[in-house]
Design a protein around this motif. Structure first.
Motif, PDB file in Angstrom:
ATOM      1  N   GLY A  34     -15.909 -78.112  26.051  1.00  0.00           N
ATOM      2  CA  GLY A  34     -15.175 -77.991  24.806  1.00  0.00           C
ATOM      3  C   GLY A  34     -13.739 -77.544  24.983  1.00  0.00           C
ATOM      4  O   GLY A  34     -13.126 -77.083  24.023  1.00  0.00           O
ATOM      5  N   ALA A  35     -13.215 -77.639  26.211  1.00  0.00           N
ATOM      6  CA  ALA A  35     -11.822 -77.259  26.443  1.00  0.00           C
ATOM      7  C   ALA A  35     -10.912 -78.083  25.553  1.00  0.00           C
ATOM      8  O   ALA A  35     -11.117 -79.277  25.352  1.00  0.00           O
ATOM      9  CB  ALA A  35     -11.465 -77.471  27.908  1.00  0.00           C
ATOM     10  N   ALA A  36      -9.862 -77.449  25.006  1.00  0.00           N
ATOM     11  CA  ALA A  36      -9.010 -78.103  24.014  1.00  0.00           C
ATOM     12  C   ALA A  36      -8.129 -79.174  24.614  1.00  0.00           C
ATOM     13  O   ALA A  36      -7.848 -80.182  23.978  1.00  0.00           O
ATOM     14  CB  ALA A  36      -8.158 -77.056  23.302  1.00  0.00           C
ATOM     15  N   VAL A  37      -7.655 -78.964  25.833  1.00  0.00           N
ATOM     16  CA  VAL A  37      -6.760 -79.928  26.462  1.00  0.00           C
ATOM     17  C   VAL A  37      -7.206 -80.142  27.900  1.00  0.00           C
ATOM     18  O   VAL A  37      -7.854 -79.291  28.504  1.00  0.00           O
ATOM     19  CB  VAL A  37      -5.291 -79.441  26.441  1.00  0.00           C
ATOM     20  N   ALA A  38      -6.844 -81.280  28.441  1.00  0.00           N
ATOM     21  CA  ALA A  38      -7.167 -81.583  29.833  1.00  0.00           C
ATOM     22  C   ALA A  38      -6.092 -81.001  30.726  1.00  0.00           C
ATOM     23  O   ALA A  38      -4.904 -81.253  30.538  1.00  0.00           O
ATOM     24  CB  ALA A  38      -7.257 -83.095  30.033  1.00  0.00           C
ATOM     25  N   ILE A  39      -6.504 -80.187  31.701  1.00  0.00           N
ATOM     26  CA  ILE A  39      -5.549 -79.607  32.638  1.00  0.00           C
ATOM     27  C   ILE A  39      -6.090 -79.730  34.054  1.00  0.00           C
ATOM     28  O   ILE A  39      -7.287 -79.909  34.270  1.00  0.00           O
ATOM     29  CB  ILE A  39      -5.249 -78.126  32.326  1.00  0.00           C
ATOM     30  N   VAL A  47      -4.308 -74.105  23.008  1.00  0.00           N
ATOM     31  CA  VAL A  47      -3.890 -74.391  21.642  1.00  0.00           C
ATOM     32  C   VAL A  47      -3.247 -73.138  21.064  1.00  0.00           C
ATOM     33  O   VAL A  47      -3.720 -72.019  21.293  1.00  0.00           O
ATOM     34  CB  VAL A  47      -5.086 -74.817  20.769  1.00  0.00           C
ATOM     35  N   VAL A  48      -2.179 -73.335  20.317  1.00  0.00           N
ATOM     36  CA  VAL A  48      -1.522 -72.236  19.614  1.00  0.00           C
ATOM     37  C   VAL A  48      -1.875 -72.348  18.135  1.00  0.00           C
ATOM     38  O   VAL A  48      -1.645 -73.389  17.512  1.00  0.00           O
ATOM     39  CB  VAL A  48       0.003 -72.280  19.792  1.00  0.00           C
ATOM     40  N   ARG A  49      -2.407 -71.274  17.590  1.00  0.00           N
ATOM     41  CA  ARG A  49      -2.764 -71.254  16.168  1.00  0.00           C
ATOM     42  C   ARG A  49      -2.134 -70.046  15.490  1.00  0.00           C
ATOM     43  O   ARG A  49      -2.003 -68.980  16.078  1.00  0.00           O
ATOM     44  CB  ARG A  49      -4.279 -71.196  15.988  1.00  0.00           C
ATOM     45  N   GLN A  80      -0.569 -80.874  16.999  1.00  0.00           N
ATOM     46  CA  GLN A  80      -1.828 -80.160  16.790  1.00  0.00           C
ATOM     47  C   GLN A  80      -1.823 -78.774  17.437  1.00  0.00           C
ATOM     48  O   GLN A  80      -2.878 -78.155  17.573  1.00  0.00           O
ATOM     49  CB  GLN A  80      -2.991 -80.998  17.350  1.00  0.00           C
ATOM     50  N   GLY A  81      -0.646 -78.324  17.836  1.00  0.00           N
ATOM     51  CA  GLY A  81      -0.536 -77.005  18.438  1.00  0.00           C
ATOM     52  C   GLY A  81      -0.981 -76.931  19.884  1.00  0.00           C
ATOM     53  O   GLY A  81      -1.067 -75.849  20.461  1.00  0.00           O
ATOM     54  N   ARG A  82      -1.236 -78.076  20.502  1.00  0.00           N
ATOM     55  CA  ARG A  82      -1.713 -78.092  21.880  1.00  0.00           C
ATOM     56  C   ARG A  82      -0.540 -78.035  22.855  1.00  0.00           C
ATOM     57  O   ARG A  82       0.555 -78.494  22.552  1.00  0.00           O
ATOM     58  CB  ARG A  82      -2.548 -79.343  22.135  1.00  0.00           C
ATOM     59  N   TYR A  83      -0.810 -77.515  24.046  1.00  0.00           N
ATOM     60  CA  TYR A  83       0.243 -77.456  25.060  1.00  0.00           C
ATOM     61  C   TYR A  83      -0.367 -77.576  26.444  1.00  0.00           C
ATOM     62  O   TYR A  83      -1.548 -77.263  26.668  1.00  0.00           O
ATOM     63  CB  TYR A  83       1.036 -76.143  24.954  1.00  0.00           C
TER      64      TYR A  83
END
Length: 720
Positions: A34-39, A47-49, A80-83
């Motif tokens: 469920g990781a938000a981004v692929a790294i 993710v920044v919320r 979407q606030g992702r980085y």
């Protein structure tokens, strides 16, 4: 409570939050379900919320002190606030936090590459706290410009100072050519100076500080009649009472979210770095992945060298050929700085912090990987071969008595340092596109000056390798240099006309036709673009039209179009091919081609009464011929000195390349390098250094060091 108190209280609260955050490991492994981004294992992502959900267009900063020098990497969140912060040096720990407009800095979390770090954005509790992070231009434009009725000798403003000259001085000449006005350190008065009856009185004391105090006083109290003290004082008084900027910045959008910034501390906390060089602008794969070479100008002889692969900083002490040469400080060597402070600094007291003789302004790579510098090799008096009665061909035509700076060369392979003693002064070097690899120099005063590096390589003879010629307009229209009138003398129909002023500032060899262009008369005389033809030794001059006010640094694109940092808050272009009138003859003296000029407004607000113009004080413009940055070929890029970074002109739009940390980034130059043409965005980038003369006035205060930066443009905000 005034703004300074608000910021101080906020800073204490933020520091407390950050201290707590340093011990909060809100991270998960990169392969967690469920990781938000692929790294990858060398990335940090997440993710920044904020309270309202994902935060788009905010910066995520990762910084470490575990490398040989302090290092930071900065990216922008997507919609979407992702980085993803890519390609971080491994095996070190980073502090990671969020900065953005409308926010205050979030608590700093500890993380290592390969971890997901979800961050919580912290909304600013009030407008003052939010404005703390605005670029300097938003604060600087709170200062007022004298109304038109105050000019012309009706007030204390000297009669010869027009409103346009005033705007030029407040835009990209004078104080703002050396310092980022509007940053927190300049919009407030240091308490170390004591108590004053007014801001006007405080500014009188302020500018008398340090080794440039005499110069600053002469400019403001002398040439401008002391009137700016009133306007600077009113500005800081209103800031102290809590007044806030009228305008607010927008968060990065579009391609601006694709920016990746790498930042290294280098040099020392007392010495500014005017420029750096990374490659040969004609062949940008020269010195691939190699070290960066800095130029300290008159602050130090210790040239900083950064190896971005190892993150190590070293120094090379630049010598001079004459062991008895004096320091290059104070008139007539360098009028901008004196050997000793005339007034105590709020930061360094009476300490003399600048000491040097080499006066290295900036450098340029050649195709062999050697670095050529505009640097002093001796005192100011020229040798006999430069002067009257010399047999040197250039001296016979136009003898020169003095030069404050000459040419040197460093071979990084051997670290051999060579002296090329020139009769003409030097400022910016630039290689031509000819078989002789001619090095052209600005700062040459009344002449065009050059070094034939092929001849120098073959003979080692600086006398044979150099030449110069005065700037002469072909006003009699016969296509050759004849007897000429001197500057200021009445025109004569049978003679040509020599012109002068403060001389060449930027130098721009044409990529195809062999001519050399300059921006000229930045500080005195009629500002404009100058063309010099090495074959005929004739010049052409094109004055900046009134609406342009003036120009500072500039460059030429592959099509021969000139681009310059305008004093009217715009990028100025000049296309000689659009000229309708004759380019020589009695009427070709500067105002004969207004149709060749165009203006493109820089980002940011303008002063009150000049809202349609930006107050951006761009120092220099450079053209990316080879897509070294990733925005395309032939893209003009200007230093955005009040906007904390750079601005590129792409497809008719301005693209901000902002460096949000540390606040106060202020560049004097830039260049691009391709480390690997087959590596996509990772193999190329823009290089520069913070060049504010007072690095202790940027974010972090006393102890802060200049930063070298690498700016890359990836295809999207999550590319790794």
């Amino acid at each position: 409570m005034n703004l300074g108190q608000v910021q101080h209280k906020f800073a204490l609260a933020a520091a407390g939050l950050a201290a707590v955050g340093l011990f909060t490991l809100a991270t998960t492994p990169a392969n967690a379900q469920g990781a938000a981004v692929a790294i990858d294992n060398d990335d940090i992502g997440g993710v920044v919320r904020g309270p309202a959900g994902p935060e788009a267009g905010v910066w995520v900063i990762a910084e470490t002190t575990e490398l040989p020098t302090k290092f930071a990497k900065i990216v922008v969140t997507d919609d979407q606030g992702r980085y993803v912060i890519p390609d971080l040096p491994p095996n070190v720990e980073y502090q990671v936090w969020v900065r953005g407009y409308g926010l205050v800095d979030s608590p700093k979390l500890r993380a290592k590459p390969g971890q997901q770090v979800n961050l919580t954005a912290v909304p600013a509790p009030n407008e003052a706290a939010a404005a703390h992070y605005y670029s300097a231009i938003y604060w600087f434009t709170m200062m007022k410009i004298p109304p038109a009725k105050d000019f012309g000798g009706t007030t204390d403003i000297p009669k010869e100072i027009t409103q346009d000259i005033w705007r030029q001085r407040m835009n990209n000449v004078d104080c703002i050519g050396c310092h980022q006005l509007g940053q927190q350190a300049t919009r407030t008065i240091p308490t170390a100076f004591g108590e004053f009856k007014s801001g006007e009185e405080a500014w009188m004391r302020r500018i008398s500080s340090g080794q440039t105090g005499e110069w600053m006083v002469n400019r403001i109290a002398g040439q401008l009649g002391g009137v700016p003290f009133k306007y600077f004082g009113d500005w800081t008084d209103r800031v102290a009472k809590g007044e806030l900027p009228r305008n607010k910045p927008q968060r990065p959008a579009g391609i601006e979210r694709n920016v990746v910034i790498s930042s290294w501390e280098w040099a020392t906390e007392k010495h500014f770095v005017h420029d750096l060089i990374s490659s040969d602008r004609r062949n940008p794969t020269v010195n691939a992945y190699g070290p960066l070479f800095g130029s300290n100008e008159y602050s130090s002889d210790d040239m900083p060298i950064l190896d971005p692969k190892t993150h190590k900083v070293s120094f090379f002490k630049m010598p001079v050929a004459d062991p008895d040469a004096p320091e290059s400080l104070g008139p007539p060597l360098h009028p901008n700085a004196t050997v000793k402070p005339i007034g105590a600094s709020a930061y360094w007291g009476d300490e003399k912090i600048w000491s040097q003789r080499s006066n290295n302004h900036n450098g340029m790579f050649d195709k062999k990987g050697r670095v050529w510098f505009a640097a002093a090799v001796r005192g100011i008096e020229n040798p006999a071969f430069c002067r009257k009665d010399s047999v040197h061909p250039s001296a016979k035509a136009f003898p020169l008595e003095r030069s404050g700076r000459q040419v040197t060369m460093l071979d990084p392979k051997t670290m051999k340092y060579s002296f090329i003693d020139t009769c003409f002064g030097t400022h910016h070097p630039q290689f031509g596109y000819d078989a002789d690899d001619t090095l052209w120099l600005s700062g040459s005063g009344p002449v065009a000056g050059w070094v034939n590096t092929r001849v120098w390589d073959e003979t080692g003879d600086a006398v044979k390798a150099q030449g110069w010629a005065p700037f002469v307009l072909d006003t009699n229209g016969n296509g050759k240099v004849d007897e000429y009138t001197d500057p200021g003398a009445p025109a004569q129909p049978d003679k040509d006309m020599r012109i002068a002023g403060s001389g060449p500032y930027a130098v721009m060899p044409h990529p195809t036709d062999g001519s050399v262009w300059y921006t000229v008369n930045v500080f005195a005389g009629t500002p404009g673009f100058m063309r010099f033809d090495p074959k005929t030794r004739l010049s052409e001059f094109y004055a900046i039209p009134k609406e342009g006010i003036g120009v500072r640094g500039g460059d030429i694109d592959k099509n021969g179009v000139l681009w310059g940092s305008g004093s009217n808050g715009s990028l100025i272009s000049f296309d000689r091919s659009k000229c309708k009138n004759p380019l020589n003859g009695p009427n070709a003296t500067g105002n004969h081609c207004p149709e060749g000029f165009a203006y493109y407004k820089y980002p940011g607000p303008g002063f009150e009464g000049f809202e349609n113009a930006s107050a951006e004080a761009s120092y220099y413009t450079w053209v990316d011929h080879h897509n070294t940055v990733g925005l395309g070929e032939n893209i003009p890029i200007s230093t955005a000195n009040l906007n904390d970074g750079f601005v590129a002109f792409k497809d008719g739009q301005m693209v901000m390349l902002r460096i949000p940390y540390p606040l106060g980034f202020f560049a004097k130059g830039l260049d691009g390098r391709i480390d690997d043409p087959n590596a996509g965005w990772k193999g190329r980038g823009l290089w520069s250094s913070s060049g504010d003369r007072t690095p202790w006035m940027m974010e972090g205060g006393k102890g802060s060091k200049p930063r070298a930066v690498h700016i890359q443009i990836r295809p999207d905000p999550l590319a790794k």
